[in-house]
Structure formats: structure tokens, C-alpha cells
Design a protein around this motif. Structure first.
Motif, PDB file in Angstrom:
ATOM      1  N   GLY A 190       0.804  -1.203   0.000  1.00 60.68           N
ATOM      2  CA  GLY A 190       0.000   0.000   0.000  1.00 60.68           C
ATOM      3  C   GLY A 190       0.842   1.259   0.000  1.00 60.68           C
ATOM      4  N   GLU A 191       2.031   1.183   0.624  1.00 55.56           N
ATOM      5  CA  GLU A 191       2.918   2.329   0.626  1.00 55.56           C
ATOM      6  C   GLU A 191       3.399   2.642  -0.770  1.00 55.56           C
ATOM      7  N   ALA A 192       3.685   1.588  -1.543  1.00 55.13           N
ATOM      8  CA  ALA A 192       4.125   1.803  -2.910  1.00 55.13           C
ATOM      9  C   ALA A 192       3.007   2.349  -3.773  1.00 55.13           C
ATOM     10  N   SER A 193       1.784   1.872  -3.535  1.00 52.29           N
ATOM     11  CA  SER A 193       0.668   2.312  -4.366  1.00 52.29           C
ATOM     12  C   SER A 193       0.255   3.734  -4.071  1.00 52.29           C
ATOM     13  N   SER A 194       0.645   4.265  -2.908  1.00 52.50           N
ATOM     14  CA  SER A 194       0.236   5.615  -2.557  1.00 52.50           C
ATOM     15  C   SER A 194       1.078   6.673  -3.232  1.00 52.50           C
ATOM     16  N   SER A 195       2.221   6.296  -3.818  1.00 50.20           N
ATOM     17  CA  SER A 195       3.089   7.270  -4.469  1.00 50.20           C
ATOM     18  C   SER A 195       2.496   7.680  -5.796  1.00 50.20           C
ATOM     19  N   GLY A 196       2.562   8.953  -6.107  1.00 44.90           N
ATOM     20  CA  GLY A 196       1.946   9.469  -7.316  1.00 44.90           C
ATOM     21  C   GLY A 196       2.827   9.326  -8.514  1.00 44.90           C
ATOM     22  N   ALA A 197       2.217   9.384  -9.722  1.00 44.42           N
ATOM     23  CA  ALA A 197       2.981   9.304 -10.952  1.00 44.42           C
ATOM     24  C   ALA A 197       2.378  10.220 -12.004  1.00 44.42           C
ATOM     25  N   GLY A 198       1.840  11.328 -11.570  1.00 47.68           N
ATOM     26  CA  GLY A 198       1.279  12.269 -12.516  1.00 47.68           C
ATOM     27  C   GLY A 198       2.361  13.093 -13.165  1.00 47.68           C
ATOM     28  N   THR A 199       1.950  14.057 -13.980  1.00 53.62           N
ATOM     29  CA  THR A 199       2.933  14.886 -14.664  1.00 53.62           C
ATOM     30  C   THR A 199       3.690  15.765 -13.690  1.00 53.62           C
ATOM     31  N   ASN A 200       3.083  16.096 -12.569  1.00 52.90           N
ATOM     32  CA  ASN A 200       3.763  16.888 -11.547  1.00 52.90           C
ATOM     33  C   ASN A 200       4.317  15.950 -10.498  1.00 52.90           C
ATOM     34  N   THR A 224       9.202   2.677 -10.303  1.00 56.25           N
ATOM     35  CA  THR A 224      10.499   2.320 -10.887  1.00 56.25           C
ATOM     36  C   THR A 224      10.338   1.966 -12.352  1.00 56.25           C
ATOM     37  N   VAL A 225      11.267   2.465 -13.164  1.00 57.30           N
ATOM     38  CA  VAL A 225      11.251   2.266 -14.605  1.00 57.30           C
ATOM     39  C   VAL A 225      12.629   1.792 -15.045  1.00 57.30           C
ATOM     40  N   VAL A 226      12.658   0.889 -16.004  1.00 58.54           N
ATOM     41  CA  VAL A 226      13.905   0.431 -16.595  1.00 58.54           C
ATOM     42  C   VAL A 226      14.086   1.124 -17.937  1.00 58.54           C
ATOM     43  N   VAL A 227      15.224   1.773 -18.111  1.00 54.65           N
ATOM     44  CA  VAL A 227      15.576   2.377 -19.396  1.00 54.65           C
ATOM     45  C   VAL A 227      16.654   1.504 -20.044  1.00 54.65           C
ATOM     46  N   TYR A 228      16.292   0.889 -21.159  1.00 54.37           N
ATOM     47  CA  TYR A 228      17.263   0.080 -21.891  1.00 54.37           C
ATOM     48  C   TYR A 228      17.841   0.935 -23.010  1.00 54.37           C
ATOM     49  N   ALA A 273       5.781   5.457 -15.499  1.00 56.00           N
ATOM     50  CA  ALA A 273       5.435   5.488 -14.081  1.00 56.00           C
ATOM     51  C   ALA A 273       3.958   5.185 -13.875  1.00 56.00           C
ATOM     52  N   GLN A 274       3.128   5.649 -14.781  1.00 59.36           N
ATOM     53  CA  GLN A 274       1.706   5.323 -14.709  1.00 59.36           C
ATOM     54  C   GLN A 274       1.481   3.823 -14.914  1.00 59.36           C
ATOM     55  N   ASP A 275       2.239   3.231 -15.835  1.00 65.15           N
ATOM     56  CA  ASP A 275       2.154   1.776 -16.027  1.00 65.15           C
ATOM     57  C   ASP A 275       2.574   1.032 -14.767  1.00 65.15           C
ATOM     58  N   TYR A 276       3.543   1.588 -14.054  1.00 63.02           N
ATOM     59  CA  TYR A 276       3.989   0.970 -12.803  1.00 63.02           C
ATOM     60  C   TYR A 276       2.820   0.832 -11.832  1.00 63.02           C
ATOM     61  N   HIS A 277       2.055   1.916 -11.671  1.00 65.20           N
ATOM     62  CA  HIS A 277       0.922   1.885 -10.742  1.00 65.20           C
ATOM     63  C   HIS A 277      -0.198   0.989 -11.261  1.00 65.20           C
ATOM     64  N   GLN A 278      -0.334   0.912 -12.554  1.00 60.65           N
ATOM     65  CA  GLN A 278      -1.437   0.139 -13.124  1.00 60.65           C
ATOM     66  C   GLN A 278      -1.164  -1.359 -13.110  1.00 60.65           C
ATOM     67  N   LEU A 299       9.079  -4.822 -14.761  1.00 57.27           N
ATOM     68  CA  LEU A 299       8.875  -3.392 -14.582  1.00 57.27           C
ATOM     69  C   LEU A 299       8.640  -2.721 -15.929  1.00 57.27           C
ATOM     70  N   PRO A 300       7.990  -1.563 -15.929  1.00 56.38           N
ATOM     71  CA  PRO A 300       7.837  -0.832 -17.195  1.00 56.38           C
ATOM     72  C   PRO A 300       9.197  -0.516 -17.800  1.00 56.38           C
ATOM     73  N   MET A 301       9.270  -0.594 -19.123  1.00 61.86           N
ATOM     74  CA  MET A 301      10.549  -0.373 -19.806  1.00 61.86           C
ATOM     75  C   MET A 301      10.413   0.708 -20.859  1.00 61.86           C
ATOM     76  N   LEU A 302      11.437   1.542 -20.930  1.00 60.23           N
ATOM     77  CA  LEU A 302      11.545   2.555 -21.978  1.00 60.23           C
ATOM     78  C   LEU A 302      12.747   2.199 -22.841  1.00 60.23           C
ATOM     79  N   LEU A 303      12.473   1.799 -24.073  1.00 58.56           N
ATOM     80  CA  LEU A 303      13.536   1.445 -25.014  1.00 58.56           C
ATOM     81  C   LEU A 303      14.079   2.733 -25.624  1.00 58.56           C
ATOM     82  N   THR A 304      15.318   3.063 -25.281  1.00 51.48           N
ATOM     83  CA  THR A 304      15.916   4.340 -25.674  1.00 51.48           C
ATOM     84  C   THR A 304      16.986   4.099 -26.731  1.00 51.48           C
TER      85      THR A 304
END
Length: 368
Positions: free
Chosen positions: A15-25, A164-168, A277-282, A197-202
């Protein structure tokens, strides 16, 4: 020295992890920073990209935090808030344990991971302004972080506490070769399913080679197959088959093209990080909660089994004590009966002697 276990993610409060926000701000009050694990093959430009990210955050007045997890790097082009080299001396580890370069890096990371709870505490420390992003630069040898106990521990501790997000990071000029491109995709998908975890292919170095061809290969199998037509080797055939298998992987993957040298694409990269980050919460937080619940249920079942076993042992011990207590009077009664029997047999013997004697006397008297 603290020794957090690999399953620490399940032990932390979901629940502590789910309470963290991931909006644009993401830097607003009451939200947690987005942790970004930067992973990539050696030479893909991870460290240079971190330098560009650091510069971009300063330019945009974004509160960021940078962690260096590479103990063998000789020079950092950016100022790290936490540096593994301040805690573990890579060369001393090699000398003390008689290890080679890769073994020294792995051992240094493992030693640092035993104190990583202190890193979490430093990141969680309240700040004004609050942190928006935390970037972790991983070792150049990709397998040392992704497939080691220390890498798993660091990933799970971060993921259980922050979005948390993984950037490859992929080397775009090298990916122009179809088989090299497929190798990078397979490496990325293995990390994705390993970390969940959500991944961003860079695609880095787009100032040298544009990345649009890679996006086209990912979206259109026929285009990638055409690029492989000139090669009839077994590896090319395998790459062609794998591209069909990876369609599902491509569908849910966030991608961006950047240049660590010129700074092109940095704004797009941070926008994609917000989406990840939104995918992380979802997706990740519900799974984390399910794992925590499953662990609690397993622990409760274990306790119930232990209590049931204890009660059974206590019942058997009580029954055994009752049986021994009842047996004692029974043994005493048997002994008493035996004594009486022995006394009676003595009296009978004496009576026989008396009878025999009196009979003899009576016989003598009769003679006279």
C-alpha cells in the motif's frame, strides 16, 4: 552490516508503494520520485546519457538524484549523489579475493547491496524541493546487474518503495544491422520479463544514425524480413522467426530516440518516463500487493501447521504422563498381591508340618 533478502519486495508494504503518485507533476508534495534504472550493453552510451540527463534536469530546474553503481568506472562526467566507489574499493576487492575484472565488479556490487537499505533511506529523506527523479547508472557489463543477486536486490528494493522504470539504452548505429538489432531486442525482452517493470527502449546516438528504421522494423514484420533477405544464414532465419514472436513485446513497449551528445529528444524521454510510471501503478503495484498477500497467507498456513503440531505433541505428552501415573498404583497393587500370596504359602507350609507332626504323635499314642 545489514543483509536484506531477495524477496524484500514482497515484505514491504504494498500500500505504501501504491500511494506514491505518478502524474505529470511528480515533484509535488506527497508524491515519490520516479526511479530510473539505466541499463545497456557496453558502449551504448549509458554514462554519457546520464551526464546529459543531469544537465537537462539542471536546465529545467528539476530536482534529481543520481546514483553510480559501477565500481570499475575510472571517471564520471557528472557529480553522483551516491557513488559505490566511496563504499567499496574495486581494486582491493580483486586483490583480497583473487578475482578478475568481472568477478571483482560482481563482488563489489554484492558487498554494496548488503547496505542498500541505507541508500533507500537517503532517497526517502524529505527534501525541499522534493525529488522528482532518481537515476541509477549500472555497470557496463550488462549481465552483472541484470542476472546477479545484487541487481535483483537493488531492483526489488527500489520497486517496492518507489515508482520504478527500466531504461534500456540501445546503440542505434550498431542496430542498423538486422541481427544486432534482434540481439538488442532479445536482451531487452529478457530484462523486461526478469524485472517485470515498465521499460523505456531508448535509442541513443541518433545524431549519428536516426532511429526511425528501428521503429519501422518493430511495427512491420515485412520490412524487417526484407532487410534480412540478403542474408540466408541460420542466424538470419532465426532473427526472422523471432521478430514474429516479439510482436506482443513491441506492442506494449515505450520507445524514444535521444542523443546524449546534442541533447535531442530529452523532453520526449522525460514524457515517456512519466507514462512508464503510470504503467507501474497500473500493473506492478497490483502484482506487488498480490505477492505480499500470498506471502502473508503462506506464513499464516505455516504458523497454523506449527500450532497444530505443537498441540498434538502436547496432547501426546499429556496422555503419556497419564498412562504412567495410572500404571504406578497398578504396579503397587500387583506387588502387594504378590506379597500376600507369598505370606499365604508360608502359612500353609507350617500347617502341613503341624498336621504331619500331630499325625505322627497321634500314631505313637495309639501304639501304647
Amino acid at each position: 552490516m545489514n543483509d536484506p533478502m531477495p524477496d524484500a519486495a514482497a515484505e514491504r508494504t504494498a500500500g505504501e508503494a501504491s500511494s506514491s503518485g505518478a502524474g505529470t507533476n511528480s515533484g509535488s508534495s506527497g508524491t515519490k520520485p520516479i526511479v530510473v534504472l539505466v541499463i545497456g550493453m557496453a558502449g551504448s552510451g549509458k554514462t554519457t546519457l546520464i551526464q546529459r540527463i543531469n544537465s537537462h534536469m539542471h536546465q529545467k530546474n528539476m530536482a534529481g538524484y543520481i546514483i553510480n553503481l559501477d565500481p570499475a568506472v575510472t571517471h564520471l562526467p557528472y557529480g553522483a549523489n551516491i557513488d559505490i566507489r566511496d563504499t567499496v574499493n574495486y581494486k582491493n576487492v580483486m586483490k583480497q579475493y583473487g578475482l578478475g575484472p568481472n568477478g571483482g565488479i560482481l563482488t563489489a556490487c554484492n558487498l554494496f547491496a548488503t547496505r542498500f537499505d541505507q541508500v533507500i533511506q537517503l532517497v526517502e529523506k524529505p527534501r525541499d524541493p522534493p525529488l522528482q527523479f532518481v537515476f541509477a547508472d549500472t555497470p557496463g557489463q550488462i549481465e552483472i546487474f541484470t542476472w546477479s543477486a545484487s541487481g535483483q536486490l537493488v531492483t526489488e528494493l527500489f520497486a517496492s518503495s518507489f515508482p520504478t522504470v527500466v531504461v534500456y539504452v540501445a546503440d542505434t548505429p550498431r542496430c542498423t544491422a538486422p541481427q544486432t538489432f534482434m540481439s538488442n531486442m532479445l536482451q531487452a525482452v529478457s530484462i523486461l520479463y526478469k524485472t517485470k517493470l515498465p521499460m523505456l527502449l531508448t535509442f541513443n546516438k541518433i545524431d549519428v544514425s536516426r532511429h526511425e528504421f528501428a521503429l519501422e522494423w518493430m511495427n512491420d514484420f515485412e520490412t524487417y524480413a526484407t532487410a534480412l533477405e540478403a542474408d540466408s544464414s541460420y542466424a538470419a532465419t532465426l532473427s526472422r522467426s523471432l521478430s514474429l514472436v516479439l510482436d506482443e513485446f513491441y506492442a506494449g513497449l515505450h520507445t524514444v530516440g535521444v542523443s546524449a551528445l546534442t541533447g535531442e529528444g530529452m523532453d520526449d524521454m522525460f514524457k515517456e518516463l512519466e507514462k512508464c510510471a503510470q504503467d507501474y501503478h497500473q500493473y506492478y503495484v497490483p502484482e506487488l500487493q498480490a505477492r505480499a498477500q500470498q506471502k502473508a497467507e503462506q506464513e499464516q498456513k505455516r504458523r497454523d501447521r506449527e500450532i497444530s503440531k505443537l498441540r498434538k505433541d502436547m496432547a501426546e505428552a499429556s496422555l503419556g504422563a497419564g498412562s504412567s501415573g495410572a500404571a504406578a498404583p497398578r504396579q503397587q497393587q500387583q506387588q502387594h498381591d504378590a506379597d500376600e500370596d507369598e505370606g499365604e504359602s508360608v502359612d500353609l507350609n507350617l500347617s502341613d508340618d503341624s498336621i504331619e507332626g500331630s499325625v505322627g504323635v497321634e500314631s505313637d499314642a495309639d501304639k501304647y
